[in-house]
Structure formats: C-alpha cells, structure tokens
Design a protein around this motif. Sequence first.
Motif, mmCIF file in Angstrom:
data_model
loop_
_atom_site.group_PDB
_atom_site.id
_atom_site.type_symbol
_atom_site.label_atom_id
_atom_site.label_comp_id
_atom_site.label_asym_id
_atom_site.label_seq_id
_atom_site.Cartn_x
_atom_site.Cartn_y
_atom_site.Cartn_z
ATOM 1 N N VAL B 268 0.886 -0.981 -0.004
ATOM 2 C CA VAL B 268 -0.019 0.006 0.109
ATOM 3 C C VAL B 268 0.890 1.236 -0.075
ATOM 4 O O VAL B 268 2.022 1.246 0.561
ATOM 5 N N ARG B 269 0.893 2.292 -0.812
ATOM 6 C CA ARG B 269 1.389 3.405 -0.660
ATOM 7 C C ARG B 269 0.518 4.772 -0.941
ATOM 8 O O ARG B 269 -0.622 4.566 -1.381
ATOM 9 N N ILE B 270 1.064 5.873 -0.744
ATOM 10 C CA ILE B 270 0.205 7.121 -0.822
ATOM 11 C C ILE B 270 0.984 7.436 -2.068
ATOM 12 O O ILE B 270 2.318 7.949 -1.886
ATOM 13 N N ILE B 271 0.449 8.172 -3.117
ATOM 14 C CA ILE B 271 1.042 8.816 -4.146
ATOM 15 C C ILE B 271 0.355 10.135 -4.508
ATOM 16 O O ILE B 271 -0.787 10.483 -4.136
ATOM 17 N N ASP B 272 1.318 10.879 -5.281
ATOM 18 C CA ASP B 272 0.802 12.199 -5.756
ATOM 19 C C ASP B 272 0.229 12.065 -7.158
ATOM 20 O O ASP B 272 0.194 10.748 -7.706
ATOM 21 N N ASP B 273 -0.176 13.193 -7.763
ATOM 22 C CA ASP B 273 -0.800 12.667 -9.071
ATOM 23 C C ASP B 273 0.143 12.641 -10.232
ATOM 24 O O ASP B 273 -0.180 11.909 -11.320
ATOM 25 N N SER B 279 4.554 11.323 1.704
ATOM 26 C CA SER B 279 3.986 11.095 3.195
ATOM 27 C C SER B 279 3.000 12.075 3.608
ATOM 28 O O SER B 279 2.067 12.227 4.647
ATOM 29 N N SER B 280 3.258 13.378 2.835
ATOM 30 C CA SER B 280 2.263 14.220 3.238
ATOM 31 C C SER B 280 1.837 15.063 1.909
ATOM 32 O O SER B 280 2.704 15.150 0.821
ATOM 33 N N SER B 281 0.738 15.797 2.068
ATOM 34 C CA SER B 281 0.095 16.261 0.713
ATOM 35 C C SER B 281 -0.433 17.760 0.933
ATOM 36 O O SER B 281 -0.917 17.902 2.222
ATOM 37 N N ASP B 282 -0.185 18.642 -0.088
ATOM 38 C CA ASP B 282 -0.823 19.946 0.201
ATOM 39 C C ASP B 282 -2.281 19.743 0.137
ATOM 40 O O ASP B 282 -2.843 18.940 -0.530
ATOM 41 N N ILE B 283 -3.162 20.357 0.960
ATOM 42 C CA ILE B 283 -4.554 20.398 0.950
ATOM 43 C C ILE B 283 -5.145 20.485 -0.067
ATOM 44 O O ILE B 283 -6.448 19.856 -0.335
ATOM 45 N N ARG B 284 -4.659 21.382 -1.219
ATOM 46 C CA ARG B 284 -5.423 21.478 -2.277
ATOM 47 C C ARG B 284 -5.141 20.524 -3.296
ATOM 48 O O ARG B 284 -5.729 20.419 -4.427
ATOM 49 N N LYS B 285 -4.258 19.597 -3.217
ATOM 50 C CA LYS B 285 -3.623 18.598 -4.291
ATOM 51 C C LYS B 285 -4.445 17.290 -4.095
ATOM 52 O O LYS B 285 -4.647 16.862 -2.841
ATOM 53 N N PRO B 286 -4.619 16.553 -5.182
ATOM 54 C CA PRO B 286 -5.313 15.272 -4.983
ATOM 55 C C PRO B 286 -4.280 14.294 -4.276
ATOM 56 O O PRO B 286 -2.985 14.630 -4.484
ATOM 57 N N VAL B 287 -4.726 13.308 -3.699
ATOM 58 C CA VAL B 287 -3.872 12.261 -3.120
ATOM 59 C C VAL B 287 -4.484 10.940 -3.696
ATOM 60 O O VAL B 287 -5.429 10.578 -3.614
ATOM 61 N N GLY B 288 -3.496 10.126 -3.742
ATOM 62 C CA GLY B 288 -3.953 8.689 -4.363
ATOM 63 C C GLY B 288 -3.406 7.776 -3.299
ATOM 64 O O GLY B 288 -2.634 7.800 -2.656
ATOM 65 N N VAL B 289 -4.386 6.733 -3.206
ATOM 66 C CA VAL B 289 -4.193 5.594 -2.310
ATOM 67 C C VAL B 289 -3.783 4.453 -2.915
ATOM 68 O O VAL B 289 -4.922 4.109 -3.905
ATOM 69 N N GLU B 290 -2.813 3.576 -3.212
ATOM 70 C CA GLU B 290 -2.626 2.758 -4.075
ATOM 71 C C GLU B 290 -2.323 1.302 -3.356
ATOM 72 O O GLU B 290 -1.469 1.327 -2.408
ATOM 73 N N ALA B 340 -7.310 4.628 -5.120
ATOM 74 C CA ALA B 340 -8.481 5.710 -5.228
ATOM 75 C C ALA B 340 -8.138 6.935 -5.071
ATOM 76 O O ALA B 340 -6.943 7.211 -4.455
ATOM 77 N N TRP B 341 -8.538 7.960 -5.783
ATOM 78 C CA TRP B 341 -7.934 9.217 -5.842
ATOM 79 C C TRP B 341 -9.016 10.206 -4.929
ATOM 80 O O TRP B 341 -10.132 10.412 -5.198
ATOM 81 N N ILE B 342 -8.557 11.023 -3.934
ATOM 82 C CA ILE B 342 -9.111 11.828 -3.222
ATOM 83 C C ILE B 342 -8.920 13.107 -3.689
ATOM 84 O O ILE B 342 -7.789 13.712 -3.709
ATOM 85 N N GLU B 370 -6.305 -4.627 6.571
ATOM 86 C CA GLU B 370 -5.369 -4.079 7.360
ATOM 87 C C GLU B 370 -5.730 -2.758 7.833
ATOM 88 O O GLU B 370 -5.697 -1.698 7.195
ATOM 89 N N ARG B 371 -5.683 -2.849 9.215
ATOM 90 C CA ARG B 371 -6.033 -1.398 9.929
ATOM 91 C C ARG B 371 -5.022 -0.661 9.952
ATOM 92 O O ARG B 371 -4.035 -1.046 10.311
ATOM 93 N N ASP B 372 -5.357 0.565 9.693
ATOM 94 C CA ASP B 372 -4.143 1.630 9.585
ATOM 95 C C ASP B 372 -2.696 1.434 9.073
ATOM 96 O O ASP B 372 -1.644 1.270 9.552
ATOM 97 N N ALA B 373 -3.028 0.681 7.734
ATOM 98 C CA ALA B 373 -1.965 0.343 7.018
ATOM 99 C C ALA B 373 -0.856 1.426 6.769
ATOM 100 O O ALA B 373 0.141 1.047 6.731
ATOM 101 N N VAL B 374 -1.529 2.546 6.312
ATOM 102 C CA VAL B 374 -0.669 3.674 6.011
ATOM 103 C C VAL B 374 -1.399 4.872 6.590
ATOM 104 O O VAL B 374 -2.414 4.737 6.800
ATOM 105 N N THR B 375 -0.327 5.800 6.737
ATOM 106 C CA THR B 375 -1.013 7.245 7.194
ATOM 107 C C THR B 375 -0.197 8.282 6.266
ATOM 108 O O THR B 375 0.698 8.048 5.744
ATOM 109 N N PHE B 376 -0.999 9.317 6.084
ATOM 110 C CA PHE B 376 -0.170 10.466 5.845
ATOM 111 C C PHE B 376 -0.918 11.743 6.221
ATOM 112 O O PHE B 376 -1.949 11.813 6.718
ATOM 113 N N THR B 377 -0.130 12.933 5.941
ATOM 114 C CA THR B 377 -0.518 14.120 6.652
ATOM 115 C C THR B 377 -1.137 15.104 5.748
ATOM 116 O O THR B 377 -0.442 15.237 4.631
ATOM 117 N N VAL B 378 -1.959 15.811 6.070
ATOM 118 C CA VAL B 378 -2.500 16.926 4.983
ATOM 119 C C VAL B 378 -1.953 18.229 5.745
ATOM 120 O O VAL B 378 -2.288 18.388 6.867
#
Lengths: 273, 413
Positions: B268-273, B279-290, B340-342, B370-378
């Motif tokens: 599982v990983r968190i990705i940008d566009d 591991s962290s994303s600007d609140i204005r940018k989309p975040v992908g969870v893969e 999934a794109w947020i 898998e609970r709390d598999a990954v986390t990221f910060t906004v």
Amino acid sequence: MNEAVLTKITPNRFSGVGLGELWRYRELIYFLAWRDVKIRYKQTAIGIAWAILQPVVTTLIFSVIFSRYANFDTGQVPYAAFALAGLTLWLFVHGSVTMASGSFTGNSNLVTKVWFPRLIVPIAAVIAGLFDLVFSFVVLGAMLGWYATGWHLSMLLVPLFVLMGFVTAASLGILFAALNVRFRDVRFALPFLLQVWMIASPIFYPSSIIGERTRFVFAVNPLVGAIEGLRSAVFGLPFDWAVIGISTLSAAILLAVSLAVFVHLEDDLADMI
Amino acid sequence: MFAITAKELTKRYRLGGVRHNSLRDALAGLIGRAGRGDEMTALDGVSFDVDEGERVGIIGRNGAGKSTLLKVLSRITRPSSGTAEIRGRVGSLLEVGTGFHNELSGRENIFLNGAILGMKRAEIAAKFDEIVAFSEMERFLDTPVKHYSSGMYMRLAFAVAAHLDPEVLIVDEVLAVGDISFQRKCLAKMRSAGESGRTVLFVSHDMSAITRLCERAIWIKDGRIASDGRAEEVVAAYLHEQSETGSERTWANREDAPGNDAAWLRGVRIIDDKHRNISSSDIRKPVGVEMTYEVTTPDKILVPNFHFYNDQGVCLFISHDWYSGWRDRPRPLGTYKSIAWIPGDVLAEGTVFVTVALSTYEPLIVHFVERDAVTFTVTDTLDGNSVRGDYAGVLPGVVRPKLDWETEAVPTA
C-alpha cells in the motif's frame, strides 16, 4: 496468589549458585537429558549400538596394542577387563564433557528466549552421558562373566566411584560450557586437553607403574581415584584410600572452582551467545 | 498491590571490540590494549509499576528497547543498573515453540516445551488433553514435528503456551502468526487470562490488538518511556508520530501478508498525481491511495475498499471500487493495482489513517483488512488560496471540502 514467589531483578553479579531454583527446575534437567538421549540415537542408523560399539572397539584396540607391546602388570585381572573397567568411566567423562562444553552454544535458542537456571544445560548434557555409561557397564558385566573374575561384595561401592566420575565430568562440563560462550578457543583446546588427560589417567595402564610416593601427586587428577577405586570395587582388590581421598578432595575443589567461574560468567550468557 | 515494579532499569550493550570472542582479545583487554568500546544504551532509566491483574501493552518501534525490557523482566539478561521486582509466578513467552525439536513428536514436544516454560510434569500431564484439543492436532500427535506445516507447528506451540498458568504473563508479539481464526482464539485466551486476575505484559506492533487487550499502554522510545497511560491515548500518540514515515508498506511474502487463500496484500502506498510516493500532501492537491494485491483463486468478484480515519479515530469516509469495471467481472489470477483518488480540497488538515481491505459482497467475505496500513499528513500552507482562505486560526471539521458558493447582490425592488 502465591505470595512466596517474589522475583528480584538486580544488576548484581556473584548472586550465588541458586540451588533452590535448581531444585525447583529439576524436572527440566530430566527433560533436557531425555531429549539429548532421544535425539542422539534417533538420527543415527545403528542407534543404541553405538553405545556398545565404542567401549568394545576401544578395548579391543587397547588389548591388541598394550598386551602385546607394553605388557603392563595387571595382576590376576585379564588386561581386557582391566582396560574396559577404566574405559567405562573415561568414555563417559570424555563424551559428557564434550557434549556439555557445547551445550550453551547448541541450546542458544533456549538461553536467549527463556529463563531457567543456566546450570541445568550442562548438567543435563552430563546426565545424558550416563545413559551410555549404563551400556558400557553392560559390556563390562558380560566380560566379567566371560573371564569369570568372580563377584565381590565390594561391587556395591561402584556407584560411589561413578559419582566421583560424574562430579568430575559435571565440573569440567560446567566450566567449559561457560568458557565456550565467551572464548570460542575452547572448541579447539578441549579435544587436545582431553587427549592429554586420557594419557594422564590410569586407563590403559595401572597406577602401580607410578612410583610409590609420586602416586599422591598423580591422585590430584580426580579420575585417578575414581578409576582405581572402580577397579578395586569391580575386581575385589584392596582400595588405596589415600589416593581415593586425595582425588575426592580434588574433585570437590574442581567443582567449587567451576561453579565460581560459571556464576561469574553466567550473567552475560544471553548477551554473548 | 503491585505485580511488577521497575525502578530506573537501564541496559547498555557494548559494541565492537570488547566482546572477547577469543582468548586473544580477552588477553589484549587485560593488558589494556582493547580499551572500552562504544556502548549502546538499549534501555535508559525505565520506571513503572504494574498492578495485579492489569493488562499493559508495550509499544514502540523496532529497536526502541521493548524487547530488551522484556528480556530484563524475564531474567534472560541482567540490567546494567536499576532493579525490578515481580510478585508471583512469571511465565514469559518471547517466542512460541522455544525448544521445540524437529525430530521429536508432537506429544514429546508438548512435554519438553512445557517443561522449558516452567511447567511441572504433572501439570502438563493434567492439561495434556486440553492442550491437544486447543491445538486441534489430535491426529498428528505422534508425528515428528519436522513433518508439520508452519501453521500446525505454531498451533501446537501456542496451545502449550496458552496453558501456561502463571500469575504474571510476559508476551512478545507471538500472535503475529497463524491463521486469523486461530489468532482470534489466542487473543480470546489471553483476554480471559487477564480477566481472571492475571497480570499481562504484552508487546505488539498490532495496535488494534493492544487496544483490544490492554487497558494501559507504555510507549518506549529510544530506551525511555515516551508515554504511559490509557491504551487508546498512548496508541493514538504513537500512531501520530509514526505517521511521519508510515506512508508506504509492502509485504514480501505471503505468509506475513494480510490475506487468505483468495488474495493477499502486497503493498500500500500514498502517491501524488504523478504517482510518486509521498507522506504528506498539500491540502489543495489530490492524493492517491494505491493497493497492490495478488489474486490466487480465480473467478471471484473482488471489491477493493479504503477506509479513512482521522487521528481522533473518527471515520471520515469509506470508498469502494464500484467504478473501475470490475464490479461484476470475475477476476482472473494475477497481480492487481487499485488506486483511489481523493480530490484536493476534501480532507481536513492532520493525519489520515488508511485501512485497506478487499472484500466480496455476495456472500460477504473479507479477504483481508489491514487496519491503519498507511498514514499520511495533510498540510495547509496558509498562503491564502486554500479553503481556509484568510483565516489562520483553528478550523474545526473532519473534512474540508471546497464548496461552490454563489453570492450576488439581490436587487431591491
């Protein structure tokens, strides 16, 4: 709740041998010894036969070499029986000291994961060696029957000399087991040391070839008293109590020294393995 | 009445040259050539009390000192300084199946392992049938354990351990094995152990197991106690700190990975566009969870889903893959990747915890979760064009969507 059990954990070294705890864990000694015996013979092709083959073959070799070329004076006792009597104890001591010296490194998975009195490990290895000794005695019994050396009341004292051999083997087993964890040199030194020790013990020769007075020095080797005592008991010969006394004292000192060294090294066992 | 009391427990290990592995080194040490090597402090003045009957979870990263603490309390190694006292019979399980021997049969290993864990022979004999029933291994009792599968081995080993009946139980991460139903059985057994007045000290990386089993948690960080208190609070604080690095997870082999015979989770990983790890994303940018997973049984309908939580444990929303074209299509074998794109401007500031799952809905089967598999910060940079606009204060709300606003002057008649 059992208020009697209070475990204190302190950084202190030299905390003593812990005989009380050793007693509480006595069943584990039995289980580990039982495991050692069981596994030793489970993986071999001829199994228990090894325990019989070893004394028989060694006695045969000794008889051929020494009765032909050295001709030691063993009195009325046939040389083969004489040699085998000494070999029973020696093979036990040799085997169990060797097993015990590698017992911590061989059981590192236990020592680093569970606490129990550490002394159990080498002691169990030595006790497992007793199993082979029983078979050696069976062979010896058969030979005594063959040579018709007669049955003596003094045979009742055999356990006493086995005990002497046991204490000696356990002392060295404990000593080398602990040293081996810290100094892997032990692995190389021990076979050499055992070889020298065998020659310095009256196994294939009688103590009588040592001078009358030097025999007291000779008896500092605890195996001298144990083996000579065992022979006197088995063949109904007079006991040399002076030699047996010196050897007993020596075995007791050896045990004390080994325990002292062990207690000193014990604390770091899990960190060093 | 305390069951465990630890005062200033400290453990230092020597690194490098002072290990005296050969006689020569030791002699060199004696004449002062080797000097003192570097020391590593694994445990640094740890003090705490545990009351009788309390269940305490020990958490912290690998290498933080948790295992050293358990080893000291289990008497496997001595502290360098400090003391501890434990009242009652101690049973410590730093590993399941300690002393099991491959050549011995299941029956023989039950006795051997029981004795090693400190049980009396009569005690083992009395509990023997119960142990065997718990392990569900009746048929293989006289088979050498070398012929067991790893699952069978663990079952038998845990069955022995579970019947250890100490007043103080010290357990290290032993539940990380076995299939899910057996794990549940073990957890239930441990919970009942705690409820029957037994004191339990439990180290785990499974935070949900900690919060379910323990009322109190101690967080060890760099050999010191970072936090000690109610399990939920300590776990939340710990997870929050973890979130700095917990934005990607992979599982190399199937045994360790979440999953069942239908599918297992590879990563599982968190990705940008641009599909780069973040591991962290600007609140204005989309975040992908893969999520990447392998399908090992063909022709099932599989629905990947993500569950998003904030650091208060509030579920923000759940999203299922009903849209990518696999909703009614049985899956051939193979490895799949679902993203999934947020969109930007949906999440609020803070840490987001992502639970990853794969399910089938008719009938309902959860293949893995898998609970709390990954986390990221906004994060919100406050530069004026995010949803917070010109307001710099605390902005409540669990999400922060950008809404369409219409404002116009209403002509007055």
